[in-house]
Design an enzyme around this catalytic site. Structure first.
Site, PDB file in Angstrom:
ATOM      1  N   SER A  60       0.836  -1.207   0.000  1.00 11.76           N
ATOM      2  CA  SER A  60       0.000   0.000   0.000  1.00 11.76           C
ATOM      3  C   SER A  60       0.868   1.252   0.000  1.00 11.76           C
ATOM      4  O   SER A  60       2.046   1.211   0.366  1.00 11.76           O
ATOM      5  CB  SER A  60      -0.865  -0.057   1.258  1.00 11.76           C
TER       6      SER A  60
ATOM      7  N   TYR B 266      -3.320  -0.015   9.850  1.00 15.27           N
ATOM      8  CA  TYR B 266      -3.177  -0.517   8.480  1.00 15.27           C
ATOM      9  C   TYR B 266      -1.753  -0.240   7.971  1.00 15.27           C
ATOM     10  O   TYR B 266      -1.099  -1.114   7.397  1.00 15.27           O
ATOM     11  CB  TYR B 266      -4.217   0.181   7.607  1.00 15.27           C
TER      12      TYR B 266
END
Ligand code: NAD
Length: 271
Positions: A152, A165
């Site tokens: 990500s 996250y």
């Protein structure tokens, strides 16, 4: 397509294969002649995805799993080997965020719920490590295979709110490099481990954060677009090319890398 990119008759497991990105990639690999195994949490969404692939002329099966449960993954592995006899590709697409591991606009880090931070870490880190162990072991015996993890944009620079996250994807990226070295040094150069780092794609998990009900962008959505040189969000299909490439012989000397697919977001200073 040239022979170098040929994926005909390969067998690919996609964890989170009933989700937005994993599902789109499954369709695309199937069209390239790959036999698809959808692993996801819920039999209904798995069945729907398998049906869609078959309706489009592909070959697919699917099993309910939990990427955090080694014994279930081992049962999945046995069923897959019974059916297809080998595992060529593992895409670790299961992952995501959860509200409790996110710092809301009126909160600070001191409001973080450690329980949720732990859950999101489990999913994004352990949920990649465990399938890599269970299915990677099959690849180690075969002497070949390809693993692709899902990183990500939150890894290299701080993106507000998504603390759990970000930390878990960063750890997972490190594991990608570690595992690539482990496989190449101990099991030969034909087992490759890489990752893609999608930029911003509107999906189930972030739709409310990025778009309003009328379809216009939220402030956060606009900030992302401002920092994306291509001035748009990605389309899920735009991941397909990098996945095909990394799975193919064309990438035979590529291991331990993370490919950003982000419209230039990670290259841009914002100025
Ligand atoms: P998604 O929620 O549509 O798909 C994720 C899938 O994983 C779901 O089908 C879910 O049921 C499954 N899953 C969740 N927990 C599981 C578990 N314990 N066991 C088995 N399956 C489980 O999300 P997506 O947008 O398709 O994202 C796919 C991957 O790409 C994720 O790892 C995500 O973090 C990453 N990613 C997404 C974006 C984006 O913009 N959408 C950007 C960067 C990275």
């Amino acid at each position: 397509m040239s022979q170098q990119f040929n994926l005909q008759e390969k067998v690919a497991i996609i964890t989170g294969g009933a989700g937005v990105l994993g599902g789109t990639i499954s369709n695309s690999l199937s069209k390239a002649g790959v036999k698809i195994i959808i692993l996801d949490r819920n039999q209904d969404i798995i069945d729907a995805k398998v049906k869609e692939i078959k309706n489009n002329g592909g070959e697919a099966i699917g099993f309910e799993t939990n990427v955090l449960d080694k014994s279930t993954l081992e049962k999945n592995r046995d069923a897959i080997l019974d059916h297809f006899g080998k595992i060529d590709i593992l895409l670790n697409a299961a992952g995501g965020n959860m509200p409790g591991a996110t710092i809301g606009p009126d909160q600070t880090i001191f409001d973080l719920k450690m329980e949720d931070f732990q859950k999101v870490t489990d999913l994004n880190l352990n949920g990649t490590v465990l399938p890599s162990m269970v299915f990677g072991e099959v690849m180690s015996k075969q002497g070949e295979g390809c693993i692709i993890n899902f990183s990500s944009m939150t890894v290299d620079r701080a993106i507000t709110r998504v603390v759990g996250y970000s930390a878990s994807k960063a750890a997972m990226e490190n594991f990608t490099r570690w595992m690539s070295v482990e496989m190449a040094t101990k099991f030969g150069g034909k087992i490759r481990v890489n990752a893609i780092a999608p930029g911003f794609f509107i999906g189930n998990q972030n739709r409310r954060l990025l778009t309003n009900e009328d379809g216009s962008y939220t402030d956060r959505g606009n900030t992302i677009i401002t920092n994306t040189p291509m001035k748009r969000f990605g389309e899920a299909e735009e991941l397909n090319g990098a996945i095909h490439f990394l799975c193919s012989e064309a990438a035979s000397f590529i291991t331990g890398v993370v490919i950003p697919i982000d419209g230039g977001f990670s290259a841009f200073s914002g100025v």
